[in-house]
Design a protein around this motif. Structure first.
Motif, PDB file in Angstrom:
ATOM      1  N   VAL A   1       0.830  -1.209   0.000  1.00  0.00           N
ATOM      2  CA  VAL A   1       0.000   0.000   0.000  1.00  0.00           C
ATOM      3  C   VAL A   1       0.866   1.260   0.000  1.00  0.00           C
ATOM      4  N   GLN A   2       1.799   1.363   0.972  1.00  0.00           N
ATOM      5  CA  GLN A   2       2.578   2.596   1.114  1.00  0.00           C
ATOM      6  C   GLN A   2       3.431   2.881  -0.121  1.00  0.00           C
ATOM      7  N   ILE A   3       4.150   1.876  -0.601  1.00  0.00           N
ATOM      8  CA  ILE A   3       5.022   2.091  -1.762  1.00  0.00           C
ATOM      9  C   ILE A   3       4.202   2.403  -3.020  1.00  0.00           C
ATOM     10  N   PRO A   4       3.146   1.623  -3.332  1.00  0.00           N
ATOM     11  CA  PRO A   4       2.305   2.004  -4.472  1.00  0.00           C
ATOM     12  C   PRO A   4       1.661   3.378  -4.290  1.00  0.00           C
ATOM     13  N   ALA A   5       1.246   3.698  -3.039  1.00  0.00           N
ATOM     14  CA  ALA A   5       0.627   5.006  -2.775  1.00  0.00           C
ATOM     15  C   ALA A   5       1.626   6.128  -3.023  1.00  0.00           C
ATOM     16  N   SER A   6       2.892   5.894  -2.652  1.00  0.00           N
ATOM     17  CA  SER A   6       3.936   6.890  -2.884  1.00  0.00           C
ATOM     18  C   SER A   6       4.104   7.162  -4.375  1.00  0.00           C
TER      19      SER A   6
ATOM     20  N   PHE B   1       7.721  25.584  -5.272  1.00  0.00           N
ATOM     21  CA  PHE B   1       9.079  25.120  -5.573  1.00  0.00           C
ATOM     22  C   PHE B   1       9.818  24.744  -4.297  1.00  0.00           C
ATOM     23  N   LEU B   2       9.662  25.553  -3.258  1.00  0.00           N
ATOM     24  CA  LEU B   2      10.368  25.307  -1.997  1.00  0.00           C
ATOM     25  C   LEU B   2       9.905  24.002  -1.355  1.00  0.00           C
ATOM     26  N   THR B   3       8.595  23.747  -1.400  1.00  0.00           N
ATOM     27  CA  THR B   3       8.067  22.504  -0.849  1.00  0.00           C
ATOM     28  C   THR B   3       8.597  21.296  -1.620  1.00  0.00           C
ATOM     29  N   ALA B   4       8.617  21.408  -2.955  1.00  0.00           N
ATOM     30  CA  ALA B   4       9.126  20.318  -3.784  1.00  0.00           C
ATOM     31  C   ALA B   4      10.613  20.079  -3.532  1.00  0.00           C
ATOM     32  N   LEU B   5      11.361  21.160  -3.364  1.00  0.00           N
ATOM     33  CA  LEU B   5      12.801  21.053  -3.107  1.00  0.00           C
ATOM     34  C   LEU B   5      13.065  20.373  -1.769  1.00  0.00           C
ATOM     35  N   MET B   6      12.311  20.766  -0.741  1.00  0.00           N
ATOM     36  CA  MET B   6      12.473  20.147   0.574  1.00  0.00           C
ATOM     37  C   MET B   6      12.067  18.673   0.537  1.00  0.00           C
ATOM     38  N   GLY B   7      11.060  18.356  -0.280  1.00  0.00           N
ATOM     39  CA  GLY B   7      10.633  16.964  -0.410  1.00  0.00           C
ATOM     40  C   GLY B   7      11.731  16.100  -0.999  1.00  0.00           C
ATOM     41  N   LEU B   8      12.393  16.617  -2.036  1.00  0.00           N
ATOM     42  CA  LEU B   8      13.494  15.885  -2.659  1.00  0.00           C
ATOM     43  C   LEU B   8      14.663  15.732  -1.689  1.00  0.00           C
ATOM     44  N   GLY B   9      15.046  16.831  -1.047  1.00  0.00           N
ATOM     45  CA  GLY B   9      16.163  16.788  -0.104  1.00  0.00           C
ATOM     46  C   GLY B   9      15.893  15.846   1.063  1.00  0.00           C
ATOM     47  N   GLY B  10      14.652  15.870   1.572  1.00  0.00           N
ATOM     48  CA  GLY B  10      14.295  15.029   2.698  1.00  0.00           C
ATOM     49  C   GLY B  10      14.297  13.553   2.348  1.00  0.00           C
ATOM     50  N   SER B  11      13.759  13.195   1.180  1.00  0.00           N
ATOM     51  CA  SER B  11      13.704  11.782   0.801  1.00  0.00           C
ATOM     52  C   SER B  11      15.098  11.218   0.529  1.00  0.00           C
ATOM     53  N   VAL B  12      15.956  12.023  -0.081  1.00  0.00           N
ATOM     54  CA  VAL B  12      17.339  11.584  -0.330  1.00  0.00           C
ATOM     55  C   VAL B  12      18.085  11.411   0.996  1.00  0.00           C
ATOM     56  N   ALA B  13      17.916  12.380   1.893  1.00  0.00           N
ATOM     57  CA  ALA B  13      18.590  12.299   3.197  1.00  0.00           C
ATOM     58  C   ALA B  13      18.111  11.091   3.993  1.00  0.00           C
ATOM     59  N   ARG B  14      16.830  10.760   3.860  1.00  0.00           N
ATOM     60  CA  ARG B  14      16.273   9.633   4.603  1.00  0.00           C
ATOM     61  C   ARG B  14      16.853   8.287   4.121  1.00  0.00           C
ATOM     62  N   ILE B  15      17.309   8.233   2.893  1.00  0.00           N
ATOM     63  CA  ILE B  15      17.970   7.010   2.425  1.00  0.00           C
ATOM     64  C   ILE B  15      19.208   6.753   3.282  1.00  0.00           C
ATOM     65  N   GLY B  16      19.978   7.813   3.517  1.00  0.00           N
ATOM     66  CA  GLY B  16      21.188   7.696   4.329  1.00  0.00           C
ATOM     67  C   GLY B  16      20.897   7.348   5.776  1.00  0.00           C
ATOM     68  N   THR B  17      19.912   8.029   6.380  1.00  0.00           N
ATOM     69  CA  THR B  17      19.612   7.765   7.793  1.00  0.00           C
ATOM     70  C   THR B  17      18.996   6.382   7.991  1.00  0.00           C
TER      71      THR B  17
ATOM     72  N   THR C   1      13.413   1.128   0.272  1.00  0.00           N
ATOM     73  CA  THR C   1      12.801   1.082  -1.068  1.00  0.00           C
ATOM     74  C   THR C   1      11.821   2.234  -1.253  1.00  0.00           C
ATOM     75  N   ALA C   2      11.017   2.485  -0.222  1.00  0.00           N
ATOM     76  CA  ALA C   2      10.019   3.562  -0.292  1.00  0.00           C
ATOM     77  C   ALA C   2      10.681   4.922  -0.512  1.00  0.00           C
ATOM     78  N   PHE C   3      11.738   5.208   0.241  1.00  0.00           N
ATOM     79  CA  PHE C   3      12.411   6.497   0.102  1.00  0.00           C
ATOM     80  C   PHE C   3      13.165   6.607  -1.226  1.00  0.00           C
ATOM     81  N   SER C   4      13.673   5.504  -1.736  1.00  0.00           N
ATOM     82  CA  SER C   4      14.385   5.518  -3.015  1.00  0.00           C
ATOM     83  C   SER C   4      13.431   5.859  -4.155  1.00  0.00           C
ATOM     84  N   ILE C   5      12.254   5.233  -4.131  1.00  0.00           N
ATOM     85  CA  ILE C   5      11.244   5.509  -5.161  1.00  0.00           C
ATOM     86  C   ILE C   5      10.756   6.954  -5.049  1.00  0.00           C
ATOM     87  N   ALA C   6      10.513   7.403  -3.816  1.00  0.00           N
ATOM     88  CA  ALA C   6      10.054   8.781  -3.599  1.00  0.00           C
ATOM     89  C   ALA C   6      11.086   9.781  -4.117  1.00  0.00           C
ATOM     90  N   SER C   7      12.368   9.481  -3.930  1.00  0.00           N
ATOM     91  CA  SER C   7      13.428  10.384  -4.379  1.00  0.00           C
ATOM     92  C   SER C   7      13.421  10.542  -5.901  1.00  0.00           C
TER      93      SER C   7
END
Length: 226
Positions: A144-149, A171-187, A199-205
């Protein structure tokens, strides 16, 4: 003597300190702190323009579903709060956006939002009471979560391509979304190692990157009125 003693202790402890974990915790705290402002630029832009043109209600509803399953799964797995708290904060902001977009685009009224809130609070109560098994949430993350993403961003990407514009999307919201999802891969790699969340964060990125590319493509384009 006191200073020298502390210095010796510091030098002895430093080699045993996991610097990577400390960095991960700092990044996680930054993500959670930033999440309080994540959707605010989008909310302000809609309110100021008195328009939600170009913003997909389906995207917001699917995002809410995805964020909810994400923090529910993390909570029931007992993962550190810092690794998922932003999902709770963003879910609240999404409710505000769902009301604004539903109202301005005449898709969902106050009654519909109120009903959604009641159902959501009932779910939160069940989650906190431990009535939702971890196995169910694990399946929810995968199926559900991954397909929903994916489905949450595809309507927005399609809307942008069709209009050749990003409309009232921030634009700022989209930029923060990209930065946050990429950073979450590392954490995630450092703190939990959970492959489903990774997997979820990788697809979201990847999908967030596509939306950022659309901003660059359509930067000077005006939103079409038709």
């Amino acid at each position: 003597g006191f200073v020298l003693g502390n210095l010796v202790v510091f030098l002895l402890v430093l080699p045993m300190t996991d610097i990577g974990l400390i960095v991960s915790k700092v990044i996680s705290l930054g993500i959670v702190a930033g999440s309080f402002m994540y959707k605010v630029p989008q909310i302000i832009k809609i309110v100021n323009a008195k328009s939600a043109v170009g913003i997909s209600l389906a995207m917001l509803l699917l995002e809410l579903l995805g964020f909810t399953i994400n923090y529910s799964y993390n909570y029931m797995q007992g993962f550190p709060l810092t690794t998922y708290a932003e999902n709770v904060v963003i879910s609240v902001q999404n409710f505000v956006l769902i009301y604004l977009v539903g109202t301005y685009n005449k898709q969902l009224g106050i009654g519909g939002v109120g009903l959604l809130c009641l159902v959501y609070m009932g779910y939160i109560g069940a989650l906190l009471a431990g009535l939702i098994p971890v196995a169910v949430l694990s399946l929810g993350m995968t199926y559900v979560q991954i397909p929903a993403s994916i489905l949450a961003r595809i309507p927005q990407i399609q809307t942008n391509f069709k209009a050749k514009s990003t409309g009232q999307l921030s634009f700022l919201t989209a930029l923060m979304g990209l930065g946050g999802s990429v950073a979450r891969i590392g954490t995630t790699l450092k703190e939990t190692g959970d492959t489903i969340i990774l997997t979820a964060f990788s697809i979201a990125s990847v999908l967030n990157l596509i939306i950022m590319i659309q901003f660059l493509m359509y930067w000077n384009n005006k939103t079409r009125k038709d």
